[in-house]
Design a protein around this motif. Structure first.
Motif, PDB file in Angstrom:
ATOM      1  N   GLU A  36      30.535  -0.045 -48.824  1.00 50.69           N
ATOM      2  CA  GLU A  36      30.674  -1.477 -48.553  1.00 50.69           C
ATOM      3  C   GLU A  36      30.580  -2.207 -49.883  1.00 50.69           C
ATOM      4  O   GLU A  36      29.540  -2.189 -50.548  1.00 50.69           O
ATOM      5  CB  GLU A  36      29.584  -1.929 -47.572  1.00 50.69           C
ATOM      6  CG  GLU A  36      29.562  -1.132 -46.266  1.00 50.69           C
ATOM      7  CD  GLU A  36      30.852  -1.212 -45.455  1.00 50.69           C
ATOM      8  OE1 GLU A  36      31.600  -2.200 -45.615  1.00 50.69           O
ATOM      9  OE2 GLU A  36      31.122  -0.278 -44.676  1.00 50.69           O
ATOM     10  N   ASN A  41      28.243  -4.324 -39.231  1.00 52.49           N
ATOM     11  CA  ASN A  41      29.521  -3.621 -39.128  1.00 52.49           C
ATOM     12  C   ASN A  41      29.804  -3.269 -37.673  1.00 52.49           C
ATOM     13  O   ASN A  41      28.872  -3.151 -36.880  1.00 52.49           O
ATOM     14  CB  ASN A  41      29.446  -2.300 -39.927  1.00 52.49           C
ATOM     15  CG  ASN A  41      30.168  -2.398 -41.250  1.00 52.49           C
ATOM     16  OD1 ASN A  41      31.126  -3.152 -41.394  1.00 52.49           O
ATOM     17  ND2 ASN A  41      29.704  -1.634 -42.224  1.00 52.49           N
ATOM     18  N   PRO A  42      31.061  -3.031 -37.322  1.00 57.01           N
ATOM     19  CA  PRO A  42      31.336  -2.569 -35.954  1.00 57.01           C
ATOM     20  C   PRO A  42      30.780  -1.165 -35.770  1.00 57.01           C
ATOM     21  O   PRO A  42      30.700  -0.398 -36.733  1.00 57.01           O
ATOM     22  CB  PRO A  42      32.869  -2.551 -35.900  1.00 57.01           C
ATOM     23  CG  PRO A  42      33.303  -2.415 -37.318  1.00 57.01           C
ATOM     24  CD  PRO A  42      32.268  -3.133 -38.139  1.00 57.01           C
ATOM     25  N   SER A  77      39.602   0.734 -38.019  1.00 55.69           N
ATOM     26  CA  SER A  77      41.017   0.441 -37.817  1.00 55.69           C
ATOM     27  C   SER A  77      41.824   1.750 -37.735  1.00 55.69           C
ATOM     28  O   SER A  77      42.639   1.935 -36.823  1.00 55.69           O
ATOM     29  CB  SER A  77      41.475  -0.461 -38.957  1.00 55.69           C
ATOM     30  OG  SER A  77      42.836  -0.395 -39.125  1.00 55.69           O
ATOM     31  N   ARG A 127      34.953  -1.017 -41.632  1.00 54.68           N
ATOM     32  CA  ARG A 127      35.990  -1.741 -40.885  1.00 54.68           C
ATOM     33  C   ARG A 127      37.351  -1.061 -41.047  1.00 54.68           C
ATOM     34  O   ARG A 127      38.132  -0.976 -40.108  1.00 54.68           O
ATOM     35  CB  ARG A 127      36.016  -3.216 -41.314  1.00 54.68           C
ATOM     36  CG  ARG A 127      34.787  -3.960 -40.745  1.00 54.68           C
ATOM     37  CD  ARG A 127      34.635  -5.354 -41.286  1.00 54.68           C
ATOM     38  NE  ARG A 127      34.401  -5.355 -42.720  1.00 54.68           N
ATOM     39  CZ  ARG A 127      34.563  -6.398 -43.528  1.00 54.68           C
ATOM     40  NH1 ARG A 127      34.976  -7.539 -43.026  1.00 54.68           N
ATOM     41  NH2 ARG A 127      34.322  -6.313 -44.810  1.00 54.68           N
ATOM     42  N   GLN A 128      37.614  -0.516 -42.257  1.00 53.61           N
ATOM     43  CA  GLN A 128      38.861   0.258 -42.436  1.00 53.61           C
ATOM     44  C   GLN A 128      38.820   1.526 -41.583  1.00 53.61           C
ATOM     45  O   GLN A 128      39.817   1.941 -41.012  1.00 53.61           O
ATOM     46  CB  GLN A 128      39.037   0.648 -43.903  1.00 53.61           C
ATOM     47  CG  GLN A 128      39.392  -0.510 -44.809  1.00 53.61           C
ATOM     48  CD  GLN A 128      39.274  -0.142 -46.286  1.00 53.61           C
ATOM     49  OE1 GLN A 128      38.869   0.958 -46.648  1.00 53.61           O
ATOM     50  NE2 GLN A 128      39.629  -1.093 -47.139  1.00 53.61           N
ATOM     51  N   TYR A 181      28.002  -4.734 -43.747  1.00 53.23           N
ATOM     52  CA  TYR A 181      28.872  -4.964 -44.900  1.00 53.23           C
ATOM     53  C   TYR A 181      28.422  -6.241 -45.609  1.00 53.23           C
ATOM     54  O   TYR A 181      27.621  -7.007 -45.068  1.00 53.23           O
ATOM     55  CB  TYR A 181      30.348  -5.026 -44.484  1.00 53.23           C
ATOM     56  CG  TYR A 181      30.766  -6.245 -43.694  1.00 53.23           C
ATOM     57  CD1 TYR A 181      30.696  -6.265 -42.313  1.00 53.23           C
ATOM     58  CD2 TYR A 181      31.257  -7.383 -44.349  1.00 53.23           C
ATOM     59  CE1 TYR A 181      31.087  -7.374 -41.583  1.00 53.23           C
ATOM     60  CE2 TYR A 181      31.658  -8.499 -43.624  1.00 53.23           C
ATOM     61  CZ  TYR A 181      31.566  -8.489 -42.243  1.00 53.23           C
ATOM     62  OH  TYR A 181      31.952  -9.589 -41.532  1.00 53.23           O
TER      63      TYR A 181
END
Ligand code: CTP
Length: 401
Positions: free
Chosen positions: A199, A305-306, A259, A255-256, A281
């Motif tokens: 992060e 973060n998710p 995705s 997050r990447q 993050y």
């Protein structure tokens, strides 16, 4: 079936060695990476130049390479191989293998190999029929080796009987049939997350963790070896994949990772969440390097973060198998069980930081597999490649239910 497989082709000193050249060609044509190991007597029948040209690797025969003095490691070779095939296997080599007489590179490699071993015996009919040959072959069979029976026909002595090495096409077929029987993930798509996430704080600094990615990469290799098409979403690690059935997607942040994993999840039969994902993050990331000369001590503002596993778990369709990992320091089983519920996992692989040699960066791990019903399956300390097998066995059992 042979694509990307690492094969050791052992060649002994027998007239059938000329057929090994064709066997080598077939294996290479089928996509295998072949390393030839030849006995000193084998070189009397077929030249290393032919074999190295076809395999693309120098042929190994001696314990040491004469001109450089470097050691040919039979241990490394044995670990590298997915299978070893000895064709032709002469009476002498069969006897040495059965009795552990490690006086040449081929037999020492055999003794170090952890992979399946195939032997295609070739010899004169009386040698083949001799009780000592039968006993040695029986011993080798009892060790779990696969004997590809020789055919009946005209032999080098012009006598007719049993002792002709099986045709190269059939040797390849026997190996393919073996690999097919081990492909219990054939036709399945598996998503794996691995490694840490970074992060970013500014262009030169990040928040990360000690994860090396070794466990996730070992699982990816194991799934691919067993026939799966693997998507490996990896955080920043220094590891390489060797199996061509692994599609690797490199990411940096959580997050990447979400995705990339979210995209692959819909088409996956299995998802194994191995990554050590950062829980937060940096909301106030700096576009330029934060300088020390600035008077104020910088404040990092964190944002949640998710949760990738929980996001996938909430969108799980029936039949999809979702696996999590839990690295805990306290109340290990209790915490791991809570995560099964929270993330809607089918099972979780728990390891404790309190276990020696079972943490970040090591080549070994000690895990307990915990199911939704609360049952616990503890395993001993073992190499991560073997832990990967245990985890994948559990996945296959769920898919077959
Ligand atoms: N995980 C994830 N996304 C996150 C955090 C964790 O996908 N943001 C996954 C991990 O890959 C692992 C499992 O969830 O399979 C458990 O991860 P862990 O870090 O042990 O759990 P957390 O939910 O972060 O809980 P805590 O840090 O409080 O132990």
């Amino acid at each position: 079936m042979m694509k990307g497989k690492h094969i050791i082709l052992g060649i002994c000193g027998g007239i059938a060695a000329y057929k090994s050249v064709y066997l080598l060609r077939l294996l290479v044509k089928a996509g295998a990476d072949v390393q030839v190991v030849i006995t000193p007597a084998g070189k009397e029948f077929i030249t290393p130049v032919t074999l190295s040209s076809l395999s693309g690797h120098p042929v190994i025969s001696e314990f040491f390479t004469a001109n450089t003095g470097s050691w040919n490691s039979h241990v490394d070779l044995g670990l590298w191989a997915d299978a070893m095939v000895i064709a032709p296997a002469t009476a002498s080599t069969i006897g040495k293998m059965a009795n552990g007489i490690a006086d040449n590179m081929l037999v020492t490699t055999y003794l170090s190999a952890k992979c399946p071993v195939f032997l295609a015996p070739a010899m004169d009919l009386d040698m083949m029929a001799h009780p000592s040959t039968s006993r040695n072959l029986e011993l080798l069979r009892s060790y779990g080796n696969h004997i590809i029976e020789p055919g009946v026909g005209e032999l080098a002595s012009h006598l007719v009987g049993k002792g002709r090495m099986e045709e190269p096409e059939n040797i390849v077929k026997a190996m393919e049939a073996y690999f097919a029987s081990k492909c219990d993930l054939s036709g399945r798509r598996v998503l794996i997350t691995a490694g840490p996430t970074y992060e970013r704080i500014d262009p030169v600094r990040f928040i990360g963790n000690y994860s090396s990615g070794k466990m996730g990469f070992a699982i990816a290799e194991e799934c691919a070896r067993r026939g799966a098409e693997v998507t490996l979403v990896s955080g920043p690690v220094s590891l390489k994949c060797s199996n061509p059935h692994i599609k690797r997607i490199d990411v940096e942040s959580a997050r990447q990772m979400l995705s990339a994993a979210g995209e692959a999840f819909a088409g996956s039969d299995v998802a194994i969440m191995c990554a050590a994902v950062a829980d937060y993050y940096v909301e106030n990331q700096a576009d330029s390097k934060i300088k020390r000369e600035n008077n104020e001590i910088p404040q990092i503002k964190l944002q949640r973060n998710p949760d990738i596993a929980a996001t996938l778990g909430a969108n799980n369709r029936p039949g999809q198998v979702l696996v999590g990992f839990a690295l805990e320091t306290d109340y290990e089983a209790v915490n791991a069980k809570l995560k099964i519920e929270k993330k809607n996992l089918d099972f979780i692989v728990l390891n404790s930081l309190r276990d020696k040699d079972a943490c970040f960066g090591t080549d070994t791990n000690k895990v307990t597999i915990i199911s939704r019903d609360g049952s616990e399956k503890p395993f001993g300390l073992k190499p991560k490649a073997d832990v990967a097998k245990d985890v994948v066995d559990e996945v296959v059992a769920r898919l077959q239910k």
